[in-house]
Design an enzyme around this catalytic site. Structure first.
Site, PDB file in Angstrom:
ATOM      1  N   LYS A 190      -4.499  59.738  81.073  1.00 25.56           N
ATOM      2  CA  LYS A 190      -4.740  59.463  79.655  1.00 25.56           C
ATOM      3  C   LYS A 190      -5.319  60.717  79.025  1.00 25.56           C
ATOM      4  O   LYS A 190      -6.469  61.081  79.271  1.00 25.56           O
ATOM      5  CB  LYS A 190      -5.712  58.303  79.425  1.00 25.56           C
ATOM      6  N   GLU A 266     -16.970  64.632  85.671  1.00 24.40           N
ATOM      7  CA  GLU A 266     -17.409  65.980  85.291  1.00 24.40           C
ATOM      8  C   GLU A 266     -17.822  65.879  83.833  1.00 24.40           C
ATOM      9  O   GLU A 266     -16.990  65.676  82.960  1.00 24.40           O
ATOM     10  CB  GLU A 266     -16.265  66.979  85.507  1.00 24.40           C
ATOM     11  N   CYS A 301     -17.667  73.057  78.752  1.00 24.04           N
ATOM     12  CA  CYS A 301     -18.779  72.407  79.447  1.00 24.04           C
ATOM     13  C   CYS A 301     -19.692  73.397  80.154  1.00 24.04           C
ATOM     14  O   CYS A 301     -20.849  73.081  80.413  1.00 24.04           O
ATOM     15  CB  CYS A 301     -18.242  71.359  80.419  1.00 24.04           C
ATOM     16  N   GLU A 400     -26.114  68.842  74.393  1.00 24.64           N
ATOM     17  CA  GLU A 400     -24.882  69.639  74.445  1.00 24.64           C
ATOM     18  C   GLU A 400     -24.297  69.715  73.032  1.00 24.64           C
ATOM     19  O   GLU A 400     -23.935  68.689  72.447  1.00 24.64           O
ATOM     20  CB  GLU A 400     -23.874  68.986  75.396  1.00 24.64           C
TER      21      GLU A 400
HETATM   22  P1  NDP Z   1     -15.326  61.740  75.380  1.00 27.85           P
HETATM   23  O1  NDP Z   1     -16.149  61.695  76.585  1.00 27.85           O
HETATM   24  O2  NDP Z   1     -15.439  60.654  74.390  1.00 27.85           O
HETATM   25  O3  NDP Z   1     -13.774  61.853  75.763  1.00 27.85           O
HETATM   26  C1  NDP Z   1     -13.264  62.242  77.008  1.00 27.85           C
HETATM   27  C2  NDP Z   1     -12.121  61.311  77.397  1.00 27.85           C
HETATM   28  O4  NDP Z   1     -12.630  59.983  77.581  1.00 27.85           O
HETATM   29  C3  NDP Z   1     -11.036  61.193  76.330  1.00 27.85           C
HETATM   30  O5  NDP Z   1      -9.778  61.029  76.926  1.00 27.85           O
HETATM   31  C4  NDP Z   1     -11.465  59.931  75.612  1.00 27.85           C
HETATM   32  O6  NDP Z   1     -10.447  59.310  74.863  1.00 27.85           O
HETATM   33  C5  NDP Z   1     -11.923  59.056  76.746  1.00 27.85           C
HETATM   34  N1  NDP Z   1     -12.803  57.986  76.296  1.00 27.85           N
HETATM   35  C6  NDP Z   1     -13.576  57.950  75.180  1.00 27.85           C
HETATM   36  N2  NDP Z   1     -14.225  56.781  75.080  1.00 27.85           N
HETATM   37  C7  NDP Z   1     -13.857  56.039  76.149  1.00 27.85           C
HETATM   38  C8  NDP Z   1     -14.185  54.745  76.604  1.00 27.85           C
HETATM   39  N3  NDP Z   1     -15.025  53.957  75.929  1.00 27.85           N
HETATM   40  N4  NDP Z   1     -13.616  54.304  77.741  1.00 27.85           N
HETATM   41  C9  NDP Z   1     -12.753  55.082  78.433  1.00 27.85           C
HETATM   42  N5  NDP Z   1     -12.398  56.322  78.045  1.00 27.85           N
HETATM   43  C10 NDP Z   1     -12.943  56.809  76.926  1.00 27.85           C
HETATM   44  O7  NDP Z   1     -15.587  63.096  74.670  1.00 27.85           O
HETATM   45  P2  NDP Z   1     -15.404  63.416  73.108  1.00 27.85           P
HETATM   46  O8  NDP Z   1     -14.053  63.842  72.920  1.00 27.85           O
HETATM   47  O9  NDP Z   1     -15.812  62.297  72.239  1.00 27.85           O
HETATM   48  O10 NDP Z   1     -16.463  64.553  72.918  1.00 27.85           O
HETATM   49  C11 NDP Z   1     -17.845  64.200  72.759  1.00 27.85           C
HETATM   50  C12 NDP Z   1     -18.714  65.172  73.481  1.00 27.85           C
HETATM   51  O11 NDP Z   1     -18.437  65.103  74.877  1.00 27.85           O
HETATM   52  C13 NDP Z   1     -18.473  66.625  73.137  1.00 27.85           C
HETATM   53  O12 NDP Z   1     -19.119  66.988  71.966  1.00 27.85           O
HETATM   54  C14 NDP Z   1     -19.033  67.284  74.351  1.00 27.85           C
HETATM   55  O13 NDP Z   1     -20.429  67.343  74.251  1.00 27.85           O
HETATM   56  C15 NDP Z   1     -18.639  66.355  75.480  1.00 27.85           C
HETATM   57  N6  NDP Z   1     -17.394  66.778  76.151  1.00 27.85           N
HETATM   58  C16 NDP Z   1     -17.508  67.373  77.353  1.00 27.85           C
HETATM   59  C17 NDP Z   1     -16.377  67.856  77.967  1.00 27.85           C
HETATM   60  C18 NDP Z   1     -16.454  68.541  79.276  1.00 27.85           C
HETATM   61  O14 NDP Z   1     -15.678  69.454  79.513  1.00 27.85           O
HETATM   62  N7  NDP Z   1     -17.303  68.081  80.176  1.00 27.85           N
HETATM   63  C19 NDP Z   1     -15.050  67.765  77.355  1.00 27.85           C
HETATM   64  C20 NDP Z   1     -15.035  67.052  76.113  1.00 27.85           C
HETATM   65  C21 NDP Z   1     -16.199  66.596  75.539  1.00 27.85           C
HETATM   66  P3  NDP Z   1     -10.359  59.624  73.280  1.00 27.85           P
HETATM   67  O15 NDP Z   1      -9.985  61.020  73.165  1.00 27.85           O
HETATM   68  O16 NDP Z   1      -9.359  58.714  72.783  1.00 27.85           O
HETATM   69  O17 NDP Z   1     -11.722  59.325  72.719  1.00 27.85           O
END
Ligand code: NDP
Length: 497
Positions: A190, A266, A301, A400
């Site tokens: 996904k 992660e 990250c 973050e």
């Molecule tokens: P999320 O953790 O929300 O998204 C990561 C993945 O999880 C996406 O595919 C997302 O889908 C999915 N997801 C979101 N909500 C759910 C849920 N309730 N159940 C199952 N899967 C879910 O990150 P965001 O994109 O919202 O970013 C928010 C913050 O997260 C950033 O500002 C940053 O701080 C951190 N982040 C960290 C990353 C890393 O590399 N460790 C990468 C991205 C974000 P969808 O896109 O549809 O929401």
């Protein structure tokens, strides 16, 4: 590879996005018929309408993945044959490198030069590396008496869900699917709703490479629906996730409430860059520090968002960092000269700007940037921003930000440096700069982080495991041979002779 501007325009002129789900080897609309729109964050203009998969589509993908796993067409294929097909898969991604790089730059606002020189080549390299490992990992035989033989074998875990973030869309997917496919699993990806296009195109290429139907599926959609359905599905054996700690926690809950599937997380960081007072070459430190916080717009990250620097060299280092930051041009992501593209979406830009306001309100000293720029483009650009006089209890030092915002914090001695660096719920990465080899060893051991880079900023490479301590990670590692562990079960076969 470099892309000239005219080549980029040619690629754009010929781009046609694959916007349907990829399930069971076929491109499909969502069962509901719904789509969602994705935009170009550098212009605010819509880019494509994508199939909005939900629980029902995930259920079909799981059926297809399970069927493929059970029929053995991939899971029991000889590792050498899997390797051959995965090589072809990597070759096809490489052949479409320009198209995929432009797609990611358009959809994620990432600088095209980074997409072309880092993201897509490393995606290819990752698939190749794990493919190459497929037939080179041996199982074990235990030390038994002469009447028994105890074989300890690794088997694919089964159906793997991979929930992917938007900051490195193709590369993060490769980190998951490379080892998962190489070890014989079926995978359901996904992608993040903001960046599905490269994953959907790569899925088509997987079929051309000869990966059997149902082994590799992509279900675009929202986290709350498609992501949650993957987390809670009773017939998914493992989920590998990269994203926020908040959603990572949800996956642990999903697993607890469903079938106790294995969860690998992660989840972000607040990485320290520790600069000791003995460093002679502060130009080198500045160059690494700038790359560490501003690369990928800070949407990374491992971004070294806390510069923990000895007070004797802080002013000199900050002067050098500010001077080098001038080379980090903010602009159109499709311009090869751009080093800082747009934030991923308007709400995220607003979140980053709100952190900058919080920094000012809490008394940190803004010494560079701090603003949205290029608003006239319709895009979501934030200029490189640096705060001085930060203390580790401020919001900008604790949370973050995921944007181009650096916070400088000073220390007086090594013990204080370690205490400050470790005073965070995160533990993904850290950098240490010192000319003292003993201090380098002491500090790299004392810092509680999954990767510590010494006298450089690095995440390691495909050969080294990547993942976090504390709230940055759980359950396993991406990259390196260690990544294979999360996608395999250990079986003991005990024989009476
Ligand atoms: P999320 O953790 O929300 O998204 C990561 C993945 O999880 C996406 O595919 C997302 O889908 C999915 N997801 C979101 N909500 C759910 C849920 N309730 N159940 C199952 N899967 C879910 O990150 P965001 O994109 O919202 O970013 C928010 C913050 O997260 C950033 O500002 C940053 O701080 C951190 N982040 C960290 C990353 C890393 O590399 N460790 C990468 C991205 C974000 P969808 O896109 O549809 O929401």
């Amino acid at each position: 590879m470099e892309l000239e501007k005219n080549v980029i325009q040619d690629v754009i002129a010929n781009l046609s996005f694959q916007t349907k789900a990829f399930i069971g080897g076929r491109t499909l609309s969502a069962l509901s018929g719904k789509t969602f729109s994705t935009e170009n964050p550098a212009t605010g203009q819509p880019l494509a309408d994508i199939a909005e998969c939900d629980e029902k589509d995930v259920a079909i993908a799981v059926q297809c993945a399970r069927k493929a796993f059970e029929d053995g067409s991939w899971s029991r294929m000889s590792p050498a044959d899997r390797k051959r097909i995965l090589f072809k898969f990597a070759d096809l991604i490489e052949k479409h490198e320009a198209e995929l790089a432009v797609t990611e730059s358009l959809e994620a606002g990432k600088p095209i030069t980074d997409c072309v020189t880092i993201d897509i080549p490393e995606t290819v390299g990752c698939i190749r590396w794990h493919a190459e490992a497929a037939d080179k990992i041996y199982d074990q035989i235990s030390q038994t008496g002469p009447d028994n033989i105890g074989m300890i074998v690794r088997e694919p875990i089964g159906v793997v869900g991979a929930v992917i973030p938007w900051n490195f869309p193709a590369l993060m997917m490769a980190w998951k699917i490379g080892p998962a496919l190489a070890t014989g699993n079926s995978v359901i990806v996904k992608p993040a709703e903001l960046t599905s296009l490269s994953a959907l195109r790569i899925a088509e290429l997987s079929a051309q490479a000869g990966i059997p139907d149902g082994v590799f599926n992509v279900v675009p959609g929202f986290g709350e629906t498609a992501g949650r359905a993957i987390g809670r599905h009773m017939d998914i054996d493992a989920v590998t996730f990269t994203g926020s700690t908040e959603v990572g926690r949800m996956f642990l809950q999903y697993a607890a409430e469903s079938n106790l599937k294995r969860i690998v997380l992660e989840c972000g960081g607040k990485s320290p860059q520790v600069v000791m007072g003995d460093v002679a070459d502060l130009d080198a430190v500045a160059s690494n520090a700038v790359n560490c916080i501003f690369w990928n717009m800070g949407e990374n990250c491992t971004a070294g968002s806390r510069l923990i620097v000895h007070k004797s060299i802080k002013d000199t280092l900050l002067e050098k960092i500010i001077a080098l930051t001038a080379e980090w041009k903010v602009g159109n992501p499709l311009d090869p000269a751009t080093k800082i593209g747009s934030m991923i979406e308007k709400p995220h830009m607003e979140k980053v700007l709100s952190y900058i306001e919080a920094g000012k309100a809490e008394g940190a000293k803004l010494i560079l940037g701090g603003n949205r720029v290029l608003a006239e483009t319709g895009g979501y650009f934030v200029e490189p921003t640096i705060f001085d006089n930060v203390t580790n209890d401020m919001k900008i030092a604790r949370e973050e930000i995921f944007g181009p915002v650096l916070a400088a914090i000073t220390f007086e001695d090594e013990a204080e440096a370690v205490a400050l660096a470790n005073d965070t719920p995160y533990g993904l990465a850290a950098s240490v700069y010192t000319d003292n080899v003993n201090a380098a060893h002491r500090l790299s051991r004392a810092l509680r982080a999954g990767t510590v880079s010494v006298n450089c900023y690095s995440e390691g490479d495909i050969t080294t495991p990547f993942g976090g301590y504390k709230e940055s990670g759980f359950g396993g590692r991406d990259n390196g041979i260690h990544a294979h562990e999360q996608y395999t079960e250990i079986k003991t076969i005990w024989m009476q002779l």
